[in-house]
Design a protein around this motif. Structure first.
Motif, PDB file in Angstrom:
ATOM      1  N   ALA A 126       0.625  -1.300   0.160  1.00 54.18           N
ATOM      2  CA  ALA A 126       0.025   0.136   0.059  1.00 54.18           C
ATOM      3  C   ALA A 126       0.891   1.237  -0.136  1.00 54.18           C
ATOM      4  CB  ALA A 126      -0.972  -0.037   1.337  1.00 54.18           C
ATOM      5  N   MET A 127       0.272   2.350  -0.327  1.00 53.47           N
ATOM      6  CA  MET A 127       0.806   3.675  -0.358  1.00 53.47           C
ATOM      7  C   MET A 127      -0.228   4.737  -0.305  1.00 53.47           C
ATOM      8  SD  MET A 127       1.168   4.940  -4.186  1.00 53.47           S
ATOM      9  CE  MET A 127       1.616   6.556  -4.080  1.00 53.47           C
ATOM     10  N   ALA A 128       0.312   5.622   0.579  1.00 56.51           N
ATOM     11  CA  ALA A 128      -0.684   6.858   1.156  1.00 56.51           C
ATOM     12  C   ALA A 128      -0.396   7.949   0.205  1.00 56.51           C
ATOM     13  CB  ALA A 128      -0.371   7.034   2.540  1.00 56.51           C
ATOM     14  N   VAL A 129      -1.354   8.614  -0.267  1.00 55.75           N
ATOM     15  CA  VAL A 129      -1.537   9.671  -0.690  1.00 55.75           C
ATOM     16  C   VAL A 129      -2.592  10.867  -0.360  1.00 55.75           C
ATOM     17  CG1 VAL A 129      -1.011   8.884  -3.179  1.00 55.75           C
ATOM     18  CG2 VAL A 129      -3.273   9.188  -2.401  1.00 55.75           C
ATOM     19  N   HIS A 130      -2.046  12.197  -0.144  1.00 56.16           N
ATOM     20  CA  HIS A 130      -2.823  13.320   0.224  1.00 56.16           C
ATOM     21  C   HIS A 130      -3.863  13.465  -0.912  1.00 56.16           C
ATOM     22  CE1 HIS A 130      -4.200  17.373   1.032  1.00 56.16           C
ATOM     23  NE2 HIS A 130      -4.056  16.950   2.173  1.00 56.16           N
ATOM     24  N   CYS A 131      -5.032  13.349  -0.406  1.00 59.90           N
ATOM     25  CA  CYS A 131      -6.217  13.642  -1.352  1.00 59.90           C
ATOM     26  C   CYS A 131      -7.433  14.437  -0.907  1.00 59.90           C
ATOM     27  CB  CYS A 131      -6.775  12.308  -2.095  1.00 59.90           C
ATOM     28  SG  CYS A 131      -7.996  12.580  -3.385  1.00 59.90           S
ATOM     29  N   ASP A 132      -7.640  15.598  -1.169  1.00 65.36           N
ATOM     30  CA  ASP A 132      -8.783  16.367  -0.978  1.00 65.36           C
ATOM     31  C   ASP A 132      -9.753  16.345  -2.107  1.00 65.36           C
ATOM     32  OD1 ASP A 132     -10.828  18.516  -0.276  1.00 65.36           O
ATOM     33  OD2 ASP A 132      -9.387  20.017  -0.255  1.00 65.36           O
ATOM     34  N   ILE A 191     -20.811  19.766   2.251  1.00 64.65           N
ATOM     35  CA  ILE A 191     -21.516  18.520   2.019  1.00 64.65           C
ATOM     36  C   ILE A 191     -21.608  18.121   0.928  1.00 64.65           C
ATOM     37  CG2 ILE A 191     -23.760  17.206   2.520  1.00 64.65           C
ATOM     38  CD1 ILE A 191     -24.299  18.824   5.002  1.00 64.65           C
ATOM     39  N   VAL A 192     -21.860  18.860  -0.058  1.00 65.92           N
ATOM     40  CA  VAL A 192     -21.976  18.716  -1.594  1.00 65.92           C
ATOM     41  C   VAL A 192     -20.677  18.491  -2.181  1.00 65.92           C
ATOM     42  CG1 VAL A 192     -22.676  19.686  -3.845  1.00 65.92           C
ATOM     43  CG2 VAL A 192     -24.236  19.886  -1.798  1.00 65.92           C
ATOM     44  N   ASP A 193     -19.715  19.456  -1.849  1.00 68.17           N
ATOM     45  CA  ASP A 193     -18.415  19.231  -2.448  1.00 68.17           C
ATOM     46  C   ASP A 193     -17.646  18.007  -2.060  1.00 68.17           C
ATOM     47  OD1 ASP A 193     -18.663  21.468  -3.632  1.00 68.17           O
ATOM     48  OD2 ASP A 193     -17.145  22.754  -2.225  1.00 68.17           O
ATOM     49  N   ILE A 194     -17.884  17.295  -0.917  1.00 69.32           N
ATOM     50  CA  ILE A 194     -17.278  16.364  -0.372  1.00 69.32           C
ATOM     51  C   ILE A 194     -17.917  14.873  -0.916  1.00 69.32           C
ATOM     52  CG2 ILE A 194     -16.563  14.787   1.586  1.00 69.32           C
ATOM     53  CD1 ILE A 194     -15.962  17.411   3.096  1.00 69.32           C
ATOM     54  N   ASN A 195     -19.385  14.967  -0.632  1.00 71.68           N
ATOM     55  CA  ASN A 195     -20.023  13.663  -0.849  1.00 71.68           C
ATOM     56  C   ASN A 195     -20.491  13.558  -2.237  1.00 71.68           C
ATOM     57  OD1 ASN A 195     -20.828  12.848   2.146  1.00 71.68           O
ATOM     58  ND2 ASN A 195     -21.286  14.585   2.347  1.00 71.68           N
TER      59      ASN A 195
END
Length: 248
Positions: free
Chosen positions: A54-60, A107-111
């Motif tokens: 596995a690898m971790a990536v920052h993701c917004d 809420i809309v931006d994330i979900n």
């Protein structure tokens, strides 16, 4: 056979972490994408302890540009993405008329838009590779009209509709797109909501026929099915994992 590569958003904790751990046990390479990189690295460490990769990536996920950067980093490491699990989510439970526009937007931006963003960036790679499985995480809130979750329910309803259209458009490319709709689940988010909404968990447990909240691994099992070879002829479907809260 070369291992499949899975990109999982919100995999630093809760349901996403359990999905990542389970798919790693199913011999997939895991990209742990999360806005909290420390949590993502903790998930990676758990996978590696069980001899997974596995690898971790920052993701917004709320930002298309940041999703693009995360996907580029992942492709540079593993050369492909075979499986996309859109798990990242957030909510604030409160009556609609007491909620504010900043909360609606988050809420809309994330979900909803978060899932649009990842699909926009990853589906072209799947098409080029001739293979792909997408699982979008919605919520049974979209089916029951959950009180205090008007905008969240709307966003998750959008996820269900988005899943169906993508499934139709991607079928010609032999890419499966499905949706899992959890009921109330024992996650860090429900703990956060419970901290300012006393009595919520107890009320939810009474409403669920199995009389308990879902555990993250309950949801992970459903996702594992949709990304398996056994689900090759299944697309455009929404599966509720809610202990019988909804029966469709």
């Amino acid at each position: 056979m070369e291992k499949r590569v899975a990109f999982i958003t919100g995999a630093g904790s809760g349901i996403g972490r359990e999905i990542a751990k389970l798919l790693a046990l199913r011999s997939m390479k895991i990209i742990v994408a999360d806005i909290n990189i420390e949590n993502a690295e903790e998930t990676v460490a758990m996978i590696q302890q069980n001899e997974g990769e596995a690898m971790a990536v920052h993701c917004d996920v709320s930002s298309l540009d940041r999703v693009k950067t995360a996907v580029e980093e992942s492709i540079s490491m593993y050369n492909k993405v075979d499986v996309l699990v859109n798990n990242a989510g957030w909510d604030k439970v409160e009556p609609f008329l007491k909620s504010e526009p900043d909360t609606w937007k988050r809420i809309v931006d994330i979900n909803l838009m978060g899932q649009v963003h990842t699909c926009k960036e990853i589906l072209p790679h799947m098409i080029d590779n001739g293979y792909g499985k997408v699982v979008n995480i919605a919520s049974d809130a979209a089916r029951v009209g959950s009180s205090g979750e008007a905008v969240y329910s709307a966003a998750k309803g959008g996820v269900m509709a988005f899943t169906k259209t993508l499934a139709r458009e991607m079928a010609r490319h032999k890419i499966n797109v499905n949706c899992v709709a959890p009921g109330p689940s024992n996650t860090p988010l429900i703990e956060e909501i419970g901290s300012y909404n006393e009595g919520l968990v107890g009320a939810l447990e009474k409403a669920i026929p199995f009389r308990r909240l879902a555990q993250p691994d309950d949801i992970a099992g459903a996702v594992a099915y949709f990304v398996s070879d056994e689900a090759d002829y299944v697309t455009g479907q929404t599966l509720s994992v809610s202990g019988g809260l909804t029966m469709v």
